[in-house]
Design a protein around this motif. Structure first.
Motif, PDB file in Angstrom:
ATOM      1  N   PRO A 195     -14.799  49.869  60.374  1.00 19.16           N
ATOM      2  CA  PRO A 195     -15.906  50.355  60.989  1.00 19.16           C
ATOM      3  C   PRO A 195     -17.367  50.107  60.588  1.00 19.16           C
ATOM      4  O   PRO A 195     -18.309  50.590  61.047  1.00 19.16           O
ATOM      5  CB  PRO A 195     -15.286  51.685  60.760  1.00 19.16           C
ATOM      6  N   GLY A 196     -17.218  49.615  59.186  1.00 20.07           N
ATOM      7  CA  GLY A 196     -18.612  49.526  58.529  1.00 20.07           C
ATOM      8  C   GLY A 196     -19.023  50.883  57.921  1.00 20.07           C
ATOM      9  O   GLY A 196     -18.244  51.449  57.965  1.00 20.07           O
ATOM     10  N   VAL A 197     -20.136  50.652  57.612  1.00 18.66           N
ATOM     11  CA  VAL A 197     -20.580  51.974  56.823  1.00 18.66           C
ATOM     12  C   VAL A 197     -22.160  52.227  57.527  1.00 18.66           C
ATOM     13  O   VAL A 197     -22.977  51.330  58.005  1.00 18.66           O
ATOM     14  CB  VAL A 197     -20.992  51.645  55.351  1.00 18.66           C
ATOM     15  N   ALA A 198     -22.424  53.545  57.756  1.00 23.08           N
ATOM     16  CA  ALA A 198     -23.709  54.024  58.045  1.00 23.08           C
ATOM     17  C   ALA A 198     -24.906  53.313  57.114  1.00 23.08           C
ATOM     18  O   ALA A 198     -24.734  53.211  56.038  1.00 23.08           O
ATOM     19  CB  ALA A 198     -23.910  55.539  57.962  1.00 23.08           C
TER      20      ALA A 198
ATOM     21  N   ASP B 188     -26.092  38.934  42.433  1.00 26.89           N
ATOM     22  CA  ASP B 188     -26.133  40.159  42.810  1.00 26.89           C
ATOM     23  C   ASP B 188     -24.794  40.389  43.855  1.00 26.89           C
ATOM     24  O   ASP B 188     -24.204  39.361  44.281  1.00 26.89           O
ATOM     25  CB  ASP B 188     -27.288  40.665  43.739  1.00 26.89           C
ATOM     26  N   VAL B 189     -24.624  41.438  44.352  1.00 31.60           N
ATOM     27  CA  VAL B 189     -23.786  41.990  45.614  1.00 31.60           C
ATOM     28  C   VAL B 189     -24.582  42.552  46.633  1.00 31.60           C
ATOM     29  O   VAL B 189     -25.395  43.531  46.371  1.00 31.60           O
ATOM     30  CB  VAL B 189     -22.548  42.771  45.218  1.00 31.60           C
ATOM     31  N   ILE B 190     -24.459  42.165  47.836  1.00 30.80           N
ATOM     32  CA  ILE B 190     -25.189  42.656  48.980  1.00 30.80           C
ATOM     33  C   ILE B 190     -24.124  43.071  49.933  1.00 30.80           C
ATOM     34  O   ILE B 190     -23.235  42.539  50.353  1.00 30.80           O
ATOM     35  CB  ILE B 190     -26.293  41.390  49.325  1.00 30.80           C
ATOM     36  N   LEU B 191     -24.468  44.270  50.482  1.00 30.19           N
ATOM     37  CA  LEU B 191     -23.625  44.895  51.721  1.00 30.19           C
ATOM     38  C   LEU B 191     -24.345  44.887  52.743  1.00 30.19           C
ATOM     39  O   LEU B 191     -25.696  45.238  52.989  1.00 30.19           O
ATOM     40  CB  LEU B 191     -23.064  46.162  51.160  1.00 30.19           C
ATOM     41  N   GLU B 192     -23.831  44.569  54.099  1.00 28.75           N
ATOM     42  CA  GLU B 192     -24.425  44.650  55.249  1.00 28.75           C
ATOM     43  C   GLU B 192     -23.484  44.745  56.291  1.00 28.75           C
ATOM     44  O   GLU B 192     -22.465  44.329  56.262  1.00 28.75           O
ATOM     45  CB  GLU B 192     -25.275  43.488  55.677  1.00 28.75           C
ATOM     46  N   ASN B 193     -23.942  45.708  57.393  1.00 30.05           N
ATOM     47  CA  ASN B 193     -23.003  45.842  58.688  1.00 30.05           C
ATOM     48  C   ASN B 193     -23.041  44.522  59.404  1.00 30.05           C
ATOM     49  O   ASN B 193     -24.183  43.878  59.478  1.00 30.05           O
ATOM     50  CB  ASN B 193     -23.217  47.137  59.422  1.00 30.05           C
ATOM     51  N   ARG B 194     -21.872  44.160  60.020  1.00 24.05           N
ATOM     52  CA  ARG B 194     -21.851  42.952  60.959  1.00 24.05           C
ATOM     53  C   ARG B 194     -22.074  43.422  62.366  1.00 24.05           C
ATOM     54  O   ARG B 194     -21.427  44.331  62.816  1.00 24.05           O
ATOM     55  CB  ARG B 194     -20.454  42.294  60.734  1.00 24.05           C
TER      56      ARG B 194
ATOM     57  N   GLU C  39     -20.699  42.522  64.874  1.00 28.57           N
ATOM     58  CA  GLU C  39     -19.526  42.853  65.764  1.00 28.57           C
ATOM     59  C   GLU C  39     -18.665  43.582  65.301  1.00 28.57           C
ATOM     60  O   GLU C  39     -17.466  43.928  65.632  1.00 28.57           O
ATOM     61  CB  GLU C  39     -18.920  41.489  65.826  1.00 28.57           C
ATOM     62  N   GLY C  40     -19.097  44.421  64.158  1.00 24.73           N
ATOM     63  CA  GLY C  40     -18.327  45.464  63.816  1.00 24.73           C
ATOM     64  C   GLY C  40     -17.714  44.984  62.144  1.00 24.73           C
ATOM     65  O   GLY C  40     -17.509  43.698  62.078  1.00 24.73           O
ATOM     66  N   GLY C  41     -17.315  45.844  61.376  1.00 22.68           N
ATOM     67  CA  GLY C  41     -17.219  45.529  59.988  1.00 22.68           C
ATOM     68  C   GLY C  41     -18.342  45.360  59.015  1.00 22.68           C
ATOM     69  O   GLY C  41     -19.332  45.583  59.420  1.00 22.68           O
ATOM     70  N   LEU C  42     -17.951  44.947  57.849  1.00 23.67           N
ATOM     71  CA  LEU C  42     -18.798  45.130  56.855  1.00 23.67           C
ATOM     72  C   LEU C  42     -18.818  43.568  56.281  1.00 23.67           C
ATOM     73  O   LEU C  42     -17.680  43.040  56.190  1.00 23.67           O
ATOM     74  CB  LEU C  42     -18.406  46.073  55.644  1.00 23.67           C
ATOM     75  N   ARG C  43     -20.081  43.243  55.811  1.00 24.22           N
ATOM     76  CA  ARG C  43     -19.995  41.941  55.039  1.00 24.22           C
ATOM     77  C   ARG C  43     -20.457  42.333  53.654  1.00 24.22           C
ATOM     78  O   ARG C  43     -21.458  42.953  53.579  1.00 24.22           O
ATOM     79  CB  ARG C  43     -20.968  41.052  55.862  1.00 24.22           C
ATOM     80  N   ALA C  44     -19.693  41.870  52.633  1.00 26.56           N
ATOM     81  CA  ALA C  44     -20.167  41.680  51.154  1.00 26.56           C
ATOM     82  C   ALA C  44     -20.383  40.297  50.802  1.00 26.56           C
ATOM     83  O   ALA C  44     -19.423  39.535  50.983  1.00 26.56           O
ATOM     84  CB  ALA C  44     -19.070  42.500  50.428  1.00 26.56           C
ATOM     85  N   ILE C  45     -21.358  40.109  49.959  1.00 30.53           N
ATOM     86  CA  ILE C  45     -21.866  38.779  49.582  1.00 30.53           C
ATOM     87  C   ILE C  45     -22.045  39.069  48.115  1.00 30.53           C
ATOM     88  O   ILE C  45     -22.919  39.593  47.610  1.00 30.53           O
ATOM     89  CB  ILE C  45     -23.239  38.286  50.450  1.00 30.53           C
TER      90      ILE C  45
END
Length: 160
Positions: free
Chosen positions: A96-99, A141-147, A149-155
């Motif tokens: 669902p991703g994150v707010a 580093d680690v970066i988090l972002e919402n996609r 199309e839905g879901g979460l992207r962690a880089i």
């Protein structure tokens, strides 16, 4: 919880020697350990992304990020890319991703995206803290972002 706290405390004092490591192979190994049922799909890569890393520490960061993707997204696509300066490991889940206002706060110790504080339904709240600390110890580093199309992207990025 104690194990996670000890990892954080010892991070700057790791006795592990950095080793030139094929990060694509490391990612594939962790994915196989966590999701032998193909819920973690590692994209084929023609390039070998190598970096001087502490593989045991980096493996811990990958396990934390991939474990979160499985737990909250059910499955994830993983890609490894290198540009001569950094290696970027991207983990995209289908959850669902994150707010948006919670994304940066997730790196704080004991922070969790879900409303429940029940440890039975979640982890210690240290996984992202540990993953980011390990990435930063490797010049990244680690970066988090919402996609979109839905879901979460962690880089997870580490210096080559």
């Amino acid at each position: 919880i104690l194990d996670d706290i000890l990892i954080l405390a010892r991070l700057g004092k790791s006795s592990e020697t950095p080793v030139l490591t094929d990060l694509t192979a490391l990612v594939e190994m962790v994915a196989d350990e966590l999701g032998p049922d193909d819920r973690l799909a590692v994209a084929e890569s023609a390039e070998k992304c190598r970096a001087l890393v502490r593989p045991v520490l980096l493996r811990r960061a990958l396990r934390n990020l991939m474990g979160n993707a499985l737990k909250y997204g059910g499955r994830a696509d993983i890609a490894v890319r290198c540009d001569g300066t950094f290696v970027a490991i991207t983990i995209e889940d289908e959850g669902p991703g994150v707010a948006a206002d919670q994304l940066t706060g997730l790196f704080e110790p004991f922070a969790r995206a879900e409303n429940s504080r029940n440890r039975a339904s979640g982890g210690t709240g240290l996984g992202l803290t540990i993953a980011r600390a390990i990435a930063r110890a490797h010049g990244g580093d680690v970066i988090l972002e919402n996609r979109s199309e839905g879901g979460l992207r962690a880089i997870l990025r580490v210096r080559q």
